[in-house]
Write an enzyme that holds these catalytic residues in place. Structure first.
Site, mmCIF file in Angstrom:
data_model
loop_
_atom_site.group_PDB
_atom_site.id
_atom_site.type_symbol
_atom_site.label_atom_id
_atom_site.label_comp_id
_atom_site.label_asym_id
_atom_site.label_seq_id
_atom_site.Cartn_x
_atom_site.Cartn_y
_atom_site.Cartn_z
ATOM 1 N N ASP A 32 -1.865 -21.514 -7.052
ATOM 2 C CA ASP A 32 -0.641 -21.988 -7.716
ATOM 3 C C ASP A 32 0.522 -21.820 -6.756
ATOM 4 O O ASP A 32 0.521 -20.878 -5.959
ATOM 5 C CB ASP A 32 -0.387 -21.143 -8.993
ATOM 6 C CG ASP A 32 0.368 -21.928 -10.061
ATOM 7 O OD1 ASP A 32 1.511 -22.331 -9.784
ATOM 8 O OD2 ASP A 32 -0.187 -22.132 -11.155
ATOM 9 N N ASN A 100 -6.480 -34.011 -1.327
ATOM 10 C CA ASN A 100 -6.917 -32.804 -0.612
ATOM 11 C C ASN A 100 -8.090 -32.143 -1.321
ATOM 12 O O ASN A 100 -9.053 -31.689 -0.695
ATOM 13 C CB ASN A 100 -5.766 -31.797 -0.512
ATOM 14 C CG ASN A 100 -4.676 -32.276 0.443
ATOM 15 O OD1 ASN A 100 -4.951 -33.042 1.357
ATOM 16 N ND2 ASN A 100 -3.455 -31.832 0.214
ATOM 17 N N TYR A 146 4.865 -39.190 -13.635
ATOM 18 C CA TYR A 146 3.709 -38.421 -14.126
ATOM 19 C C TYR A 146 2.557 -39.367 -14.454
ATOM 20 O O TYR A 146 1.427 -39.190 -13.990
ATOM 21 C CB TYR A 146 4.132 -37.633 -15.369
ATOM 22 C CG TYR A 146 3.068 -36.728 -15.942
ATOM 23 C CD1 TYR A 146 2.694 -35.558 -15.270
ATOM 24 C CD2 TYR A 146 2.464 -37.011 -17.163
ATOM 25 C CE1 TYR A 146 1.731 -34.710 -15.801
ATOM 26 C CE2 TYR A 146 1.502 -36.170 -17.702
ATOM 27 C CZ TYR A 146 1.145 -35.016 -17.023
ATOM 28 O OH TYR A 146 0.189 -34.178 -17.560
#
Ligand code: UDP
Length: 317
Positions: A32, A100, A146
């Site tokens: 995080d 990634n 989003y």
């Protein structure tokens, strides 16, 4: 011991998923960058020898040493006011971050699940929303950052699935609530509970006739766990079809909290706010044998217990 990487581990869903995977006997790496997550959500896990925390932004190259069996990509600002404040980071974590992590999944031969959303259906013209519906999204509206990041995330995930043979899963998450939601994240449930506890006006946007269908977090986690362990690689809706108007919801919170000073006020409806939302969960029932177990009253009582502890009430309230 199987090893799992959970991105967004300090967030609302990521922390509950970390609890669940540890309880299931996995070694959990929580990742995080704490822009919307909170270490308090996972500090109870720090003593565990099977929990590691990596402070990292997944939109930058992600490295994890050793083997990895599963990746759960749950990092992202997720409330409308958060992604309005952080539009570029929201787009980057959904696009570059997903890229990634899919690369990492390919390298490690790990199975990966991405947190998609009912927002891929936008302001839906089909009700309830089935997985086969393509949605009605405004790409350049305030929610576009989003919604389009999540739509891109789904497309990239399917491309890695078909082109590179990465084992992928896609969960489309509908409105979920429970302990560890951030008090000030702007979403309707933390807003209404904190306003009711403080004896303020509950801010109903518009006339409150818009609907949502709220799922208790433990039910969602169960659905995600089953989907990840299943063989099904197409998107699956997980949510509770128990639909309610926002006005009715405000009244339920008022009744539950019972603060005589609390009342309802109206604010402008945000642009592109979906008018209706309810998951069709036939597919989850069929392929996962999953249905939600908590009704709204039970789930809200558990959540109210949490907010009672964390909402600060000014001395003069
Ligand atoms: N909403 C509201 N008052 C608030 C926050 C939200 O009336 O203080 C409404 C919002 O307009 C939307 C619904 O509640 O129709 C759910 O909003 P939320 O931000 O929780 O999630 P969304 O489903 O829109 O992503």
């Amino acid at each position: 011991m199987k090893k799992v990487l959970i991105t967004g581990a300090a967030g609302f869903l990521g922390s509950h998923l970390s609890d669940r995977f540890l309880a299931e006997g996995f070694h959990v790496i929580g990742m995080d960058n704490l822009i919307t997550g909170d270490k308090k959500n996972i500090e109870h896990l720090f003593p565990s020898e099977h929990f590691e925390f990596y402070y990292h932004d997944v939109s930058k190259f992600v490295h994890v040493p050793g083997d990895l069996d599963y990746i759960l990509h749950f990092a992202s600002p997720a409330s409308p006011i958060d992604y309005l404040k952080m539009p570029i980071q929201t787009m980057k974590v959904g696009s570059l971050g997903t890229h990634n992590l899919l690369g990492l999944a390919k390298e490690k031969k790990a199975r990966m699940i991405i947190a998609s959303t009912s927002e891929v259906y936008g302001d839906p013209l089909v009700h309830p929303q089935t997985e086969s519906y393509w949605g009605n999204v405004n790409p350049i509206g305030p929610r576009g950052v989003y919604d389009e990041a999540k739509r891109f995330q789904e497309a990239l995930t399917m491309a890695y699935n078909t082109y590179h043979g990465v084992e992928t899963r896609i969960v489309r998450i509908f409105n979920t609530y429970g302990p560890r939601m951030r008090v000030n994240d702007g979403r309707v449930l933390p807003a209404f509970f904190s306003q009711a506890i403080r004896g303020e006006g509950l801010t109903v946007f518009g006339d409150g006739s818009q609907t949502r269908s709220f799922c208790y977090v433990d039910d969602l986690v169960e659905g995600i766990y089953r989907l990840l362990m299943s063989d099904y690689d197409q998107p699956v809706n997980i949510g509770n079809p128990d639909e309610i108007t926002i006005m009715e919801f405000a009244k339920e919170v008022l009744a539950m909290v019972g603060n005589p000073k609390a009342h309802i006020i109206h604010k402008d409806l945000p642009k592109d706010d979906p008018k209706i939302r309810r998951p069709d969960i036939s597919l989850a029932k069929k392929v996962l044998g999953w249905t939600p177990k908590y009704n709204r009253h039970e789930g809200m009582l558990k959540t109210y217990d949490y907010f009672k502890k964390v909402v600060e009430v000014p001395a003069n309230a």
